[in-house]
Design a protein around this motif. Structure first.
Motif, PDB file in Angstrom:
ATOM      1  N   SER A 147       0.842  -1.200   0.000  1.00  0.00           N
ATOM      2  CA  SER A 147       0.000   0.000   0.000  1.00  0.00           C
ATOM      3  C   SER A 147       0.873   1.244   0.000  1.00  0.00           C
ATOM      4  O   SER A 147       0.553   2.244  -0.666  1.00  0.00           O
ATOM      5  CB  SER A 147      -0.907   0.017   1.232  1.00  0.00           C
ATOM      6  OG  SER A 147      -1.802  -1.058   1.176  1.00  0.00           O
ATOM      7  N   ARG A 148       1.948   1.189   0.758  1.00  0.00           N
ATOM      8  CA  ARG A 148       2.854   2.344   0.814  1.00  0.00           C
ATOM      9  C   ARG A 148       3.412   2.639  -0.579  1.00  0.00           C
ATOM     10  O   ARG A 148       3.451   3.791  -1.017  1.00  0.00           O
ATOM     11  CB  ARG A 148       3.986   2.025   1.800  1.00  0.00           C
ATOM     12  CG  ARG A 148       5.042   3.099   1.872  1.00  0.00           C
ATOM     13  CD  ARG A 148       5.956   2.889   3.086  1.00  0.00           C
ATOM     14  NE  ARG A 148       7.207   3.613   2.897  1.00  0.00           N
ATOM     15  CZ  ARG A 148       8.363   3.041   2.596  1.00  0.00           C
ATOM     16  NH1 ARG A 148       8.442   1.721   2.481  1.00  0.00           N
ATOM     17  NH2 ARG A 148       9.436   3.776   2.414  1.00  0.00           N
ATOM     18  N   GLY A 191       0.695   4.120  -2.738  1.00  0.00           N
ATOM     19  CA  GLY A 191       0.506   5.514  -2.348  1.00  0.00           C
ATOM     20  C   GLY A 191       1.592   6.411  -2.930  1.00  0.00           C
ATOM     21  O   GLY A 191       1.333   7.554  -3.310  1.00  0.00           O
ATOM     22  N   ARG A 242      -7.574   2.819  -0.345  1.00  0.00           N
ATOM     23  CA  ARG A 242      -6.971   4.152  -0.497  1.00  0.00           C
ATOM     24  C   ARG A 242      -6.667   4.794   0.862  1.00  0.00           C
ATOM     25  O   ARG A 242      -5.692   5.531   0.998  1.00  0.00           O
ATOM     26  CB  ARG A 242      -7.883   5.047  -1.359  1.00  0.00           C
ATOM     27  CG  ARG A 242      -7.903   4.609  -2.838  1.00  0.00           C
ATOM     28  CD  ARG A 242      -8.669   5.577  -3.720  1.00  0.00           C
ATOM     29  NE  ARG A 242     -10.093   5.585  -3.443  1.00  0.00           N
ATOM     30  CZ  ARG A 242     -10.979   4.724  -3.998  1.00  0.00           C
ATOM     31  NH1 ARG A 242     -10.571   3.803  -4.866  1.00  0.00           N
ATOM     32  NH2 ARG A 242     -12.250   4.792  -3.692  1.00  0.00           N
ATOM     33  N   GLN A 249      -3.487   3.233   1.861  1.00  0.00           N
ATOM     34  CA  GLN A 249      -2.373   3.757   1.063  1.00  0.00           C
ATOM     35  C   GLN A 249      -1.953   5.150   1.527  1.00  0.00           C
ATOM     36  O   GLN A 249      -0.843   5.592   1.271  1.00  0.00           O
ATOM     37  CB  GLN A 249      -2.765   3.805  -0.426  1.00  0.00           C
ATOM     38  CG  GLN A 249      -2.841   2.429  -1.059  1.00  0.00           C
ATOM     39  CD  GLN A 249      -3.815   2.358  -2.232  1.00  0.00           C
ATOM     40  OE1 GLN A 249      -4.223   3.393  -2.773  1.00  0.00           O
ATOM     41  NE2 GLN A 249      -4.186   1.151  -2.621  1.00  0.00           N
TER      42      GLN A 249
END
Lengths: 669, 253
Positions: free
Chosen positions: A175-176, A179, B128, B131
């Motif tokens: 996820s990092r 992002g 999201r 994230q």
């Protein structure tokens, strides 16, 4: 085709270090020029995608679920092994290596397994740094427990949800990167074809499962991390969506498929309830630390239990057959999974099964001894040296609840029985597949640029996987092996430039996919996809299951070939191509399961020996233990696709060399 | 196991072709459902029946079918994951229903979770939010310090684990009258707030995650506690309180 495992030269313990020191590198400023596709985002795929993104490559990751957090790695319960020796019980890299090779019945590649043991410690360090909440002791240090096939406590865990916590750790790292814009994530996408250009893997064709759009994606390398193929049996502990499609498509494009017959049957699953059963649920192997497995000693007791006339708690201690402790005193209830599974089958086949259904397949996993032992210990620890029977039982149950509470609740929700009061019923079920796409030491398949990681490859477990080793392999491959080996391959790709998706190869691959979809939708058959999948599962479980023999396997090969014909003739797939269409998704997957099923039977047929999860009934000793044939079968059996007729596949053999370990009969007595 | 029997049921199911079309409740009759079946196995049985009648089966999300992947959803008789507590829909069994029952099945209904088809919704808003900050920024090199050099008190580790046990199914959002995602976000913020590894970035994490949560269109929390009641994993409201404290601390910095 000549199989080259590319095992580095030199002493076993230095191979990986030396290899890493000599692999080619891609400089940081060149990495953004390179695209990598990762298919599957379980432990292996998510950790690989996160690591490669972190290094600076452009990564596209694909999963069929609505989020990478749902990958089936999440369901692994018990733990992850690592040679940390925190418990001072003599563990070491060598011992983890040795146990894994022995556990795999000497059918795994030494160099790969040693590397796995070497990096195991780093995995724990990495996960803890990411904030994975492993179980702790009161002093703040990490806690460990033991698993089947070992005599040390090297398993790190987070209650009965270790896979969940490790996957969420990898998912957070992924996820990092998403992002930060270094990884592009494609949820609800399924890879349906590999695209090769000049013999190299250069991209995939994927279907957007929501819109049905067929998409072309190019890359300089493709990583397949799509998990195992246990769902070939229809009933298994795998998630419903788990499938072999990515692996099977690359097989058809030239990647060899190795040891497909090696399937792990897990001993502690909840027995089948009836004909509508859609999948099976596993109870963590860690329960075998505390539970004792038994069936009644007398057949009439077993019959009375099945008839509902007797309860297990009414069977006296001396009338219980703790068959694992009886047969394997050194390891007892902690023998490896294949041994425990076969022992359960042996007792049930002999008429001692306790489940009240048409198969009678079920044995007890009983916690009453542990409740008494741990209850007494806890009372003493609290300074109460004369506890009453009630106090002991209450404290013992409390101890169990702390250790396994979520598993006990899960069991009760599914079966409507309280395992604190009455023994659990368990029976073996298909769980993990040790076979998979053949890869060399660099995890590269026989297609240049196509790498395979985690359960999807065949490399580390031999004929049997020990408990708490799957999570270890997934993360080892993704975090610590692929980043090095894939860079070595990509070092020659920095001048390649962007790969066009307009080439004839992409056009052809896309039309192959579109053809197969429209064939299914226009088939106008009469039977559902599940109808055929269940038929396949039936053949597989009965003839390519826990015990196999020449007659059954020969029949299975023919029956599956026939089933394939019937499937294409008579399957009915409703809906259309340009929408969310779960039946179409299933049809495309089952088509691949059928072909793989046939190959599994063929592989099992050629392997005239018993080893690990592969038990050929013709090859057993007087006590019913596996009889290996090291002289003739000490090889990896890797199959080459030769067109539509699976029976034409060609077997290639990779000889296994044991330099460090003296091969012996596996003995857990 | 209580002896299984077969029951006949009536189903009222939300059917919706896609995100842009209008949906409606449709009625189905299903006979001979074993009480030993799971709820999703009952839907499999319905779909088999529909396919045999050459009708389109009902789309629903599911995967692991053992209560851990968080993929299954479903609003059943007005409750997220149905009438039992502490479970996901895949763990709900038909023994909870009686012969002749009418069962209403709807998708998660929340602005932030648009319907994709029938009972399937889009929960990517959760991804999201994650994230935006649901991680510890550590390089995936493995060259970190030895795991035991970060001691964590058992009590803290256990609490962090309880928060981390969230499966991201979205029942909290679905059941909340405001469509709030505070329990989900609170659980994630708490996990890291309780561990030494997460402390360094705590300020930025909570600000980023809360900002993203608001942008996704989730509603606010009014402390009615329905989320905690319907959470299949028993994630505690305490996590929302902890997130609020973390957020306040971060805002004051």
């Amino acid at each position: 085709m000549k199989l080259d495992s590319k095992i580095p030269a030199g002493p076993l313990k230095d191979k990986w270090t030396n290899h890493k020191n000599h692999l080619k590198l891609v400089a940081p400023n060149n990495r953004p020029k390179i695209d990598i596709i990762v298919v599957g985002t379980g432990l292996a795929g998510a950790s690989a995608a996160a690591s490669l993104g972190e290094m600076g490559y452009n990564v596209k990751a694909f999963c069929f679920q609505d989020s990478p957090r749902r990958a089936h790695s999440i369901a692994a319960q018990g733990g992850i092994n690592a040679a940390k020796n925190y418990q001072n019980d003599g563990d070491s890299v060598y011992r983890l290596f040795y146990d894994t090779i022995k556990g795999g019945d000497y059918r795994a590649r030494e160099a790969n397994v040693h590397r796995l043991a070497e990096v195991s410690g780093n995995i724990i360090d990495q996960c803890v740094a990411q904030g994975v909440p492993f179980a702790r002791e009161y002093g703040g240090m990490l806690d460990n427990r033991s698993f089947g096939g070992t005599q040390v406590q090297r398993t790190f865990y987070a209650a009965g949800q270790t896979g969940q916590q490790l996957l969420l750790g990898a998912y957070s790292a992924l996820s990092r990167q998403i992002g930060l814009g270094r990884v592009q994530m494609y949820n609800r996408h399924e890879m349906l074809e590999l695209v090769k250009v000049d013999g190299k893997a250069r991209g995939i064709i994927a279907r957007n499962l929501i819109t049905g759009e067929i998409e072309r994606h190019s890359a300089h390398a493709v990583v397949i991390a799509s998990g195992g193929y246990g769902n070939v049996y229809f009933l298994s502990t795998n998630a419903m969506g788990s499938n072999v499609t990515a692996g099977w498509k690359i097989h058809k494009q030239g990647a060899l498929f190795a040891n497909p017959c090696y399937v792990q049957i897990h001993p502690t699953c909840i027995p089948v309830h009836g004909t509508n059963q859609s999948k099976l649920t596993l109870m963590s192997e860690s329960l075998r630390n505390s539970g004792r497995i038994w069936v009644p000693k007398k057949k009439e007791d077993a019959e009375a239990i099945r008839a509902g006339k007797l309860k297990p708690t009414q069977i006296a201690e001396e009338d219980r057959d703790y068959y694992l402790e009886r047969r394997y005193p050194a390891f007892g209830n902690l023998v490896p999974r294949d041994v425990a599974s076969r022992a359960a089958k042996e007792r049930c086949d002999a008429g001692y099964g306790i489940e009240a259904n048409d198969t009678n397949e079920g044995v007890y996993l009983d916690f009453s001894t542990e409740i008494q032992t741990k209850g007494r210990q806890t009372a003493y620890a609290k300074g109460n040296h004369n506890p009453t029977a009630e106090e002991i039982t209450a404290l013992g149950k409390q101890w169990l609840e702390e250790k396994y509470g979520n598993l006990f609740t899960m069991y009760q929700k599914i079966t409507d029985e309280n395992p604190y009061e009455t023994p659990m019923k368990i029976y073996p079920a298909v769980h993990y597949t040790m076979g998979g796409v053949w890869v060399d030491y660099n995890l590269q398949s026989t297609i240049p640029g196509c790498f395979v990681a985690g359960e999807a490859n065949f490399s580390d477990h031999g004929a049997n996987r020990l408990g708490a080793s799957a999570l270890m392999q997934g993360l080892a491959d993704g975090y610590f092996v692929l980043p090095y080996t894939i860079s070595n391959y990509l070092a020659d790709e920095i001048r390649t430039g962007k790969i066009s998706t307009e080439s004839p190869e992409f056009v052809e691959a896309e039309s192959r996919v579109k053809d197969s979809i429209s064939k299914f939708l226009n088939n106008n058959g009469t039977k559902s996809v599940d109808y055929f999948h269940k038929k396949l599962g039936n053949i597989m479980w009965n003839k390519v299951g826990m015990g196999r023999n020449e007659k059954g396997l020969t029949e299975a090969v023919a029956e599956i070939a026939q089933l394939k014909e019937d499937f294409y003739k008579d399957v009915y797939v409703p809906g259309s191509a340009d929408e969310l269409n779960p039946e179409l998704e299933k049809a495309l997957r089952v088509a691949d399961f059928i072909e793989l099923g046939q190959l599994m039977a063929m592989d099992a047929l050629q392997r005239k020996e018993s080893c690990g999860g592969h038990f050929r009934e013709e090859y057993q000793d007087a006590e019913g233990e596996t009889l290996r044939d090291d002289e003739n079968f000490k090889f990896v059996g890797a199959w080459e696709y030769k067109g539509d007729d699976i029976s034409k596949e060609e077997l290639h053999k990779e000889e296994l060399k044991y330099e460090e370990i003296k091969i012996a009969a596996r003995n857990y007595k | 196991m209580s002896a299984a029997k077969n029951i006949n049921i009536n189903l009222k199911i939300w059917r919706q072709k896609n995100a842009n079309s209008k949906g409606s409740m449709e009625t189905y009759k299903l006979d001979n459902v074993s009480t030993a079946s799971s709820f999703l196995e009952m839907l499999d049985q319905l779909n088999e029946q529909l396919i045999n009648e050459k009708k389109e089966p009902v789309a629903f999300d599911h995967d692991c079918r053992e209560g851990i992947c968080g993929m299954c959803s479903l609003y059943i008789n007005g409750r997220a994951h149905g009438p039992d507590t502490g479970i996901t829909t895949c763990q709900l069994h038909m023994r909870m229903f009686k012969d002749g029952d009418t069962i209403y099945i709807e998708p998660w209904r929340s602005k932030a979770f648009p319907v994709i088809k029938d009972l399937v919704v889009d929960r990517s808003a959760f991804d999201r939010i994650q994230q935006a900050g649901g991680f510890v920024s550590v390089n995936t090199s493995g060259n970190t310090i030895d795991a035991n050099s970060i001691p964590v008190p058992k009590v803290d580790a256990d609490k962090a684990f309880e928060a981390a046990a969230c499966i991201g199914c979205g029942a909290c959002v679905a059941t909340c009258k405001n469509g709030s995602a505070m329990l989900f976000v609170g659980a994630k913020v708490s996990q890291y707030a309780l561990l030494p590894q997460g402390k360094v970035e705590a300020t930025q994490r909570v600000l980023n995650m809360v900002r993203q949560m608001d942008e996704e269109g989730f509603g606010n929390c009014t402390n009615t506690g329905a989320c905690e009641i319907e959470c299949p994993k028993g994630i505690s409201l305490e996590n929302i309180a902890r997130m609020n404290r973390e957020y306040l601390k971060a805002s004051l910095k």
